[in-house]
Design an enzyme around this catalytic site. Structure first.
Site, mmCIF file in Angstrom:
data_model
loop_
_atom_site.group_PDB
_atom_site.id
_atom_site.type_symbol
_atom_site.label_atom_id
_atom_site.label_comp_id
_atom_site.label_asym_id
_atom_site.label_seq_id
_atom_site.Cartn_x
_atom_site.Cartn_y
_atom_site.Cartn_z
ATOM 1 N N CYS A 201 0.192 3.580 2.941
ATOM 2 C CA CYS A 201 0.750 3.031 4.182
ATOM 3 C C CYS A 201 2.244 3.312 4.271
ATOM 4 O O CYS A 201 2.758 3.710 5.315
ATOM 5 C CB CYS A 201 0.523 1.526 4.255
ATOM 6 S SG CYS A 201 -1.192 1.025 4.194
ATOM 7 N N CYS B 51 0.838 -1.208 0.000
ATOM 8 C CA CYS B 51 0.000 0.000 0.000
ATOM 9 C C CYS B 51 0.874 1.261 0.000
ATOM 10 O O CYS B 51 1.632 1.497 0.941
ATOM 11 C CB CYS B 51 -0.920 -0.031 1.228
ATOM 12 S SG CYS B 51 -1.870 1.471 1.488
#
Length: 189
Positions: free
Chosen positions: A112, A109
Site C-alpha cells: 500500500c 502494508c
C-alpha cells in the site's frame, strides 16, 4: 545566444561527459547537432568541429527545455474519514457526473505504501476527469470498511453514480496494479 545554466562549467560537463551517462539519458545525433533528454528535462547542442580534440567551450551552442510545469507531477489523494464524508463525496461526484477512485489501504502494508505515490502520479494525469481518494482502514470506523466490502489490501475501486463499478486488488507488483488501474480508469472517464 544566451544559455541559462548554473555555470558554464556545469553545461560543459553535461556535454563533455554525455557518453558516460548514456544509461540515464537518451542521445540522438545528426551531424554536428546532438539532443539529450533526461528524466526532468533536456537540451540540445551544436558541436562545431566535434571530431577535433581541441573543441573549445565557445564552439558550442546549446538550448535547454523543461517539461510543462503548469501541470502537477502528482496530486495528493484526499483521505476519507467516515461514512458521512464518503456520502458527501459520492453525492458531489454524482452531481457533477464524475467518477471517483478510492484506494483502500493500511499504513502497515508495504504494498500500500509503495503503491500510493504511483497512484498520486496517475491522479495528476487524470486531474480534471476523476478525483482520487484514500482510506486508511485502521484509522476509520469499521462500518466504512464494511461499506467498501474490503477483503484484501490494497484495493482500488472506481465509484460512479453512488455505487462501486470496478475494483483492482493490488496483491501483486506495483507496475501491474498501475496498468490495471489505468485501464479501469480509462473505461469510466
Amino acid at each position: 545566444m544566451s544559455v541559462l545554466a548554473a555555470s558554464s562549467q556545469i553545461l560543459w560537463r553535461e556535454f563533455h561527459h554525455r557518453d558516460h551517462h548514456h544509461h540515464q539519458q537518451l542521445c540522438a545525433s545528426s551531424g554536428n547537432y546532438s539532443f539529450f533528454a533526461g528524466k526532468s528535462g533536456g537540451f540540445w547542442g551544436d558541436f562545431r568541429n566535434r571530431e577535433d580534440k581541441k573543441t573549445s567551450k565557445r564552439d558550442m551552442r546549446a538550448e535547454a527545455f523543461w517539461p510543462d510545469l503548469s501541470k502537477p507531477a502528482s496530486v495528493e489523494m484526499e483521505p476519507i474519514n467516515d461514512c458521512d464524508h464518503l456520502d458527501r463525496i459520492l453525492s458531489h461526484a454524482q452531481e457533477i457526473s464524475q467518477p471517483i477512485l478510492i484506494d483502500w489501504m493500511a499504513s502497515w502494508c508495504r504494498k500500500c505504501i509503495y503503491l500510493k505515490p504511483k497512484l498520486e502520479k496517475l491522479a495528476a494525469d487524470y486531474d480534471t476527469k476523476i478525483k482520487f481518494y484514500c482510506v486508511d482502514v485502521n484509522k476509520v470506523p469499521q462500518d466504512l470498511v464494511k461499506r467498501g466490502n474490503i477483503t484484501k489490501m490494497p484495493t482500488i475501486q472506481i465509484w460512479k453514480d453512488g455505487e462501486m463499478k470496478a475494483e483492482v486488488i493490488g496483491g501483486h507488483k506495483a507496475w501491474i496494479v498501475i496498468n490495471e488501474v489505468t485501464e479501469m480508469v480509462k473505461k469510466f472517464v
